[in-house]
Design an enzyme around this catalytic site. Structure first.
Site, mmCIF file in Angstrom:
data_model
loop_
_atom_site.group_PDB
_atom_site.id
_atom_site.type_symbol
_atom_site.label_atom_id
_atom_site.label_comp_id
_atom_site.label_asym_id
_atom_site.label_seq_id
_atom_site.Cartn_x
_atom_site.Cartn_y
_atom_site.Cartn_z
ATOM 1 N N GLU A 256 -9.668 0.992 -5.630
ATOM 2 C CA GLU A 256 -10.544 1.412 -4.520
ATOM 3 C C GLU A 256 -10.297 2.861 -4.241
ATOM 4 O OE1 GLU A 256 -10.334 -1.186 -1.436
ATOM 5 O OE2 GLU A 256 -11.483 -2.938 -2.196
ATOM 6 N N GLU B 296 -6.556 1.951 -2.476
ATOM 7 C CA GLU B 296 -5.650 0.805 -2.792
ATOM 8 C C GLU B 296 -6.181 0.211 -4.099
ATOM 9 O OE1 GLU B 296 -5.682 -2.119 0.582
ATOM 10 O OE2 GLU B 296 -8.242 -2.373 0.121
ATOM 11 N N PHE C 96 -22.106 -9.752 16.917
ATOM 12 C CA PHE C 96 -21.491 -10.299 15.990
ATOM 13 C C PHE C 96 -20.376 -11.075 16.257
ATOM 14 C CE2 PHE C 96 -23.474 -6.153 14.639
ATOM 15 C CZ PHE C 96 -24.250 -6.598 13.629
ATOM 16 N N LYS D 45 0.846 -1.200 0.246
ATOM 17 C CA LYS D 45 -0.059 -0.120 0.048
ATOM 18 C C LYS D 45 0.980 1.285 0.010
ATOM 19 C CE LYS D 45 -4.247 -1.880 1.873
ATOM 20 N NZ LYS D 45 -3.910 -3.239 1.762
ATOM 21 N N ASN E 148 -6.473 -3.699 -5.469
ATOM 22 C CA ASN E 148 -6.506 -5.331 -5.323
ATOM 23 C C ASN E 148 -6.312 -5.797 -6.542
ATOM 24 O OD1 ASN E 148 -7.163 -5.283 -2.394
ATOM 25 N ND2 ASN E 148 -9.338 -4.518 -3.181
#
Length: 661
Positions: free
Chosen positions: A275, A288, A348, A116, A290
């Site tokens: 992104e 970034e 969660f 990154k 991917n």
């Protein structure tokens, strides 16, 4: 074209690649760990090879074992899916040296974009908008705080090799920054084997919007429009859609141009995603790239009509792109919801176990389910908790949302906790309907977590009526059982009280032509249904309107699911309901002197010792589950009396870790 492809992955993405390969007439090889020996992708492939123990660090992340599987099966190429080795440049290099084609971009692109820090520098050189921040690798918490102060809070600490929400923390002050650095670096080390961290400005109220790019080895690169990925929890995408309800044609064109420029700068070939963070004024900044297929690629496939997996395979085989930018047209609207084995009513927490019942909605031209599980299969503690991806398509956003609502309503899962109620609440939320999204939406709308009170059914009478009909059917069956003691036969009855929580709802139900008439709150409803005992879905018509409600009978309790609402109901006689209201409430046991594991996982570390005085909010232990670190903190001041669990031990839900005096 390739004769045989090995898929270096597991779960739904392995199954997805196998389907496209088979449609192209290509043989497939699955690899699996010991925990995955009975997994769906293993049975779908033409061949399967075991590559090691259950933990991914000893199986799916071991490049040498993947290479050996390629040699033993004589595979021509490897599709890496997403995660694991999909963005590992060294793995791609080893495949190339072995004469095996990597179905993905070149090593240079993976290396450049996979880091990154480097990718941000290259993006700036390519004329791509970037977020203010530092590209220095952070060495320790002190350095992290110093750089964060120079940028200005809030900041985002991010793993250089990260992705999927792993190794990311938001810091609003020095204390957050120090702790965030430790958590992010630990997660990055365990997930990617690379603990480098960098810092950039955290843009508040942002949208996460990405551009799908596609390039071939002949220099052709196109973009396939955007995907809106702003609905996230803990930086993990939950619901995605294409196109974005926020992006106009002008912004889409500019974002697409910058994404293509970046891809061209690294000679990109294959499917990839650039992104961006987008603010309220539609200013966008590179986040970034991917260098792999994204989890959410199906929404792009729906609106473009393209098979991205097939195109990746053809590009890797040396074929040119069959279309230009002018050929690409976005048509309709697609939404994807990620269904996870996690309990939204317990913050969660991940859930593991056997899928006692698994019945997704039927696939159609408008509804698609990508999954890697099956009824009777296991959800393992070792991997990502995704059960399936549910994708719906419509002529416009409203139609796609309505199809998503219906499909979620029909999706039946038993045996493990799941997030379908939460997904149902999101797609029914007014902000989602209006397209008023941001990556903060979930935190803003559910600041105290998610519970049943967050989902108020738009017509509570519907569930009461369905419960009454189902109970009537059970009573009718009980009355027909032969050999009952004379004088004590069950009476069907017409007057009942439906109990939900502390609320009592008197109903009257009578047989009628082709169904039943149910009177509730001075209104009479006519119900028709062919529901049979044991069926998880109650399908029928109430006053001529189609309904579909999930139902599960648990002894005397009927658990109903509808539109994201989950309700437990009792059907009692008036006398029994009256007595129930007089029953004392059983108080739960006091467990405040224990630290319990809130989830199944491994005890990664203990932060206290026997005899140590602790303060409320102090870190006590870290439990690692499904590749995420979860910090357990003291709820009150106290003194540690006993430590029951040991570091490295596998914990069950509610297992005691330590005890206070």
């Amino acid at each position: 074209m390739f004769k045989k492809i090995l898929i270096a992955n597991r779960g739904e993405i392995a199954c997805r690649v196998i389907k496209s390969a088979k449609r192209m007439g290509i043989l497939t090889v699955a690899v699996y760990s010991e925990a995955d020996k009975d997994a769906l992708h293993v049975s779908l492939a033409d061949e399967a090879v075991c590559i090691g123990p259950s933990t991914s660090s000893q199986s799916y992340l071991v490049a040498d074992r993947i290479l050996e599987a390629c040699r033993s099966t004589q595979a021509d190429a490897v599709h890496p899916g997403y995660g694991f080795l999909s963005e590992n440049a060294e793995f791609a290099k080893q495949l190339d040296q072995a004469g095996i084609v990597f179905i993905g971009p070149g090593v240079h692109a993976i290396t450049s974009m996979g880091d990154k820090i480097t990718s941000k520098q290259l993006a700036q050189e390519a004329g791509v908008n970037t977020v203010p921040g530092s590209t220095e690798v952070i060495c320790d918490p002190v350095m992290a705080v110093r750089i964060a102060q120079s940028i200005g809070y809030p900041v985002m600490l991010k793993a250089s090799a990260g992705g999927g929400g792993k190794g990311m923390r938001v810091a609003f002050n020095d204390e957050d920054c120090q702790e965030g650095f430790e958590r992010a670096s630990n997660e990055a080390r365990s997930s990617f084997g690379d603990d480098r961290i960098f810092i950039e400005k955290f843009i508040e109220q942002p949208r996460h919007i990405e551009i799908q790019v596609l390039g071939d080895t002949h220099g052709n690169i196109v973009h396939l429009g955007e995907r809106e990925c702003s609905l996230q929890r803990r930086h993990q995408k939950i619901i995605e859609e294409a196109p974005s309800p926020f992006i106009d044609e002008e912004t889409r064109a500019r974002m697409g141009e910058q994404a293509v420029a970046l891809a061209r700068a690294v000679q990109y070939h294959s499917a990839g995603t650039v992104e961006f963070i987008v603010d309220a004024e539609r200013n966008f900044y590179f986040l970034e790239m991917n260098t792999r297929l994204q989890v959410e690629h199906p929404v792009t496939e729906f609106v473009t009509g393209l098979d991205l997996v097939e195109l990746m395979i053809r590009i890797a085989a040396g074929e040119p792109l069959p279309l230009s930018q002018a050929d690409i047209r976005l048509k309709g609207w697609a939404i994807e919801a990620r269904i996870y084995a996690e309990d939204p009513f317990r913050n969660f927490l991940p859930s593991v176990g056997r899928l006692v019942r698994y019945a997704p909605p039927s696939g159609t031209e408008h509804v698609r389910v990508d999954t890697g599980v099956y009824e009777g299969g296991e959800v393992s503690i070792h991997y990502d908790p995704m059960i399936a991806k549910l994708i719906t398509y419509g002529a416009d956003r409203e139609e796609s949302i309505q199809r998503m609502r219906r499909a979620l309503n029909e999706f039946t899962i038993r045996g493990v906790a799941h997030n379908i109620s939460f997904l149902g609440a999101l797609v029914n939320h007014p902000r989602f309907a209006k397209g008023q999204l941001s990556t903060n939406l979930i935190a803003e709308e559910y600041p105290d977590g998610f519970d049943a009170t967050n989902v108020v059914h738009d017509d509570p009478a519907l569930l009461i009526i369905v419960c009454a009909v189902i109970h009537r059917r059970y009573r009718e069956r009980a009355a027909q059982i032969s050999g009952q003691l004379p004088g004590y036969e069950p009476q069907v009855g017409q007057q009942w009280v439906i109990v939900t929580g502390n609320e009592h709802h008197p109903v009257e139900i009578c047989p009628a032509e082709q169904g039943y008439d149910v009177t509730y709150a001075d209104l009479t409803y006519h119900v028709e249904s062919n529901w049979e005992f044991g069926q998880p879905l109650f399908r029928g018509r109430i006053d001529g309107v189609d309904v579909c409600v999930q139902v599960e009978r648990r002894h005397l309790i009927y658990r109903l699911f509808h539109w994201g609402t989950q309700v437990d109901m009792l059907a009692l006689s008036a006398r029994a309901a009256g007595l129930l209201s007089l029953m004392p409430v059983k108080e739960p046991p006091d467990l405040s002197k224990f630290l319990l594991s809130p989830m199944p996982g491994m005890l990664a570390s203990l932060r206290v010792e026997v005899g140590e005085e602790v303060k409320a909010g102090q870190d006590l232990a870290v439990v690692e589950a499904m590749k995420m670190e979860n910090v357990l903190r003291a709820e009150r001041d106290g003194k540690v009396a006993h430590i029951v669990a040991t570091v490295g031990e596998t914990l069950a839900v509610d297992q005691v870790i330590l005890e206070f005096e």
